[in-house]
Scaffold this active site. Structure first.
Site, short mmCIF file in Angstrom:
data_model
loop_
_atom_site.label_atom_id
_atom_site.label_comp_id
_atom_site.label_asym_id
_atom_site.label_seq_id
_atom_site.Cartn_x
_atom_site.Cartn_y
_atom_site.Cartn_z
N ASP A 49 49.65 113.06 114.09
CA ASP A 49 49.46 114.07 115.12
C ASP A 49 50.56 113.89 116.17
O ASP A 49 50.78 112.77 116.67
CB ASP A 49 48.09 113.92 115.79
N HIS A 196 49.43 108.64 114.88
CA HIS A 196 50.03 109.42 115.96
C HIS A 196 51.49 109.04 116.16
O HIS A 196 51.90 107.92 115.84
CB HIS A 196 49.26 109.22 117.26
#
Length: 396
Positions: A49, A196
């Protein structure tokens, strides 16, 4: 009189437009909620992400390239505005792009119109930067999903809402060792791993090399989310939206599954924490996936045993599939069918630059492959949307 007729016609037109719009909205299919894929093949999708800073993006890209791994990046519009070159780098490396909204809001608190705005703004920006679409995959900010979100996202053109079954919680500042341990202890065929790119997850680029090498040692192949979805077995998996008064026990009993199986399928660690509107996957029976038929041309020095070992099958199976009665009698140039294997043979990657007048069908015919394969290899959702100068990977 003439004005009345015009007004009547306009009113009729507006009414008709409203009916058509409502009809389209109602008929739009809800987005499919995916936490992992039901398969027996050892495949895993690494997903990242990308938020506002994307500080570790280029480090991650370098590690993935060094290990020949393709991953999936869920992008925010705000992040793309802050670091457009990083987004271009992700696309240039051939990774799949997904939509993670524009401002990273809780979608369960948005109207369908607001959801569409978040998705459309991000899609337009990513497309302007990379020439690639984020469709058909979306990841909800905070993983916040309910039936209303799935309907709104589906209506906006995103057929899949991608969750995960392994959350590294790298954003909490975990060490490389802690992140890798989470992955290795929870890995299963068809897993989706959440990581992430931001500065808040400094352990991720440090964990990746070991994570990748250990998963490869276990026999895992790395794929993008869209490639992973192609491995989905036909099964009895269903989804259920939690209602007031529901418990995991009552839902499990209704569907004839165990509470532990239900919890595992939805990555639930506390059996008491489910909420109204939550969409649960109901795990079903596993069905063996259809196998792919691979053909192999015999080369000098080959034996059936050597070929069988290469494709993780047996001499007897290859002999039976090719009507061979003497296993020592094969010849150079002979084309053998390799039965019952889900192992993709080694391939050579060919690149092709789209020219004026080209179509995917024309290119597929030229390289003796299919439109679907080229589309999948290049994350193309609309097979009519290719452009002059676009560089395509041609799968063999």
């Amino acid at each position: 009189m003439k004005r009345k007729v015009i007004r009547g016609a306009m009113a009729l037109f507006i009414l008709l437009a409203m009916v058509i719009t409502q009809s389209i909205s109602v008929s739009a299919a809800a987005s499919k909620f995916v936490t992992s894929v039901n398969t027996t093949s050892k495949v895993v999708a690494l997903t990242f992400d990308d938020g506002a800073d994307g500080a570790n993006t280029n480090k991650i890209l370098d590690i993935l390239a060094k290990n020949n791994v393709k991953a999936t990046f869920f992008l925010t519009g705000s992040g793309a505005n802050n670091h457009p070159q990083y987004i271009k780098n992700i696309a240039a490396k051939g990774h799949q792009l997904g939509n993670h909204s524009y401002t990273h809001p809780d979608f369960t608190k948005l109207t369908a119109t607001q959801m569409k705005s978040e998705l459309d703004r991000t899609e337009a920006l990513i497309k302007s930067l990379t020439g690639k679409t984020t469709k058909p995959i979306f990841r909800a900010p905070f993983g916040a999903v309910n039936s209303t979100v799935l309907s709104g996202v589906g209506a906006a053109g995103y057929g899949y809402t991608i969750q995960w079954n392994i959350d590294t919680i790298d954003w909490k500042g975990l060490t490389a060792s802690q992140i890798n341990t989470k992955v290795q202890t929870n890995i299963k065929p068809g897993s989706i791993v959440l990581m992430h790119t931001g500065a808040g997850a400094p352990g991720t680029p440090l964990a990746l090399p070991t994570m990748i090498s250990q998963l490869k040692a276990k026999g895992y192949k790395f794929v993008t989310v869209s490639q992973l979805l192609a491995y989905q077995n036909t099964s009895t998996n269903k989804t259920y939206t939690v209602k007031s008064g529901d418990t995991l026990y009552s839902i499990a009993r209704t569907y004839g599954v165990t509470v532990s199986a239900l919890a595992a399928a939805n990555n639930i660690t506390n059996y008491s924490l489910i909420y109204v509107g939550q969409v649960l996957i109901i795990p079903g029976t596993t069905v063996t996936p259809p196998t792919t038929t691979v053909k192999y041309t015999v080369k000098s020095g080959d034996t059936l045993y050597k070929i069988a070992t290469m494709y993780n099958t047996t001499v007897a199976k290859i002999a039976a599939a090719n009507n061979i009665t003497n296993v020592n009698s094969i010849y150079v140039g002979q084309v053998l069918i390799i039965p019952g294997t889900t192992v993709t043979p080694p391939t050579t990657t060919v690149k092709y630059t789209v020219k004026s007048g080209d179509t995917l069908y024309k290119i597929a015919t030229m390289y003796n492959t299919t439109v679907a394969k080229i589309a999948a290899a290049n994350n193309i959702t609309n097979v009519n949307s290719i452009y002059v100068g676009q560089v395509l990977t041609i799968p063999k």
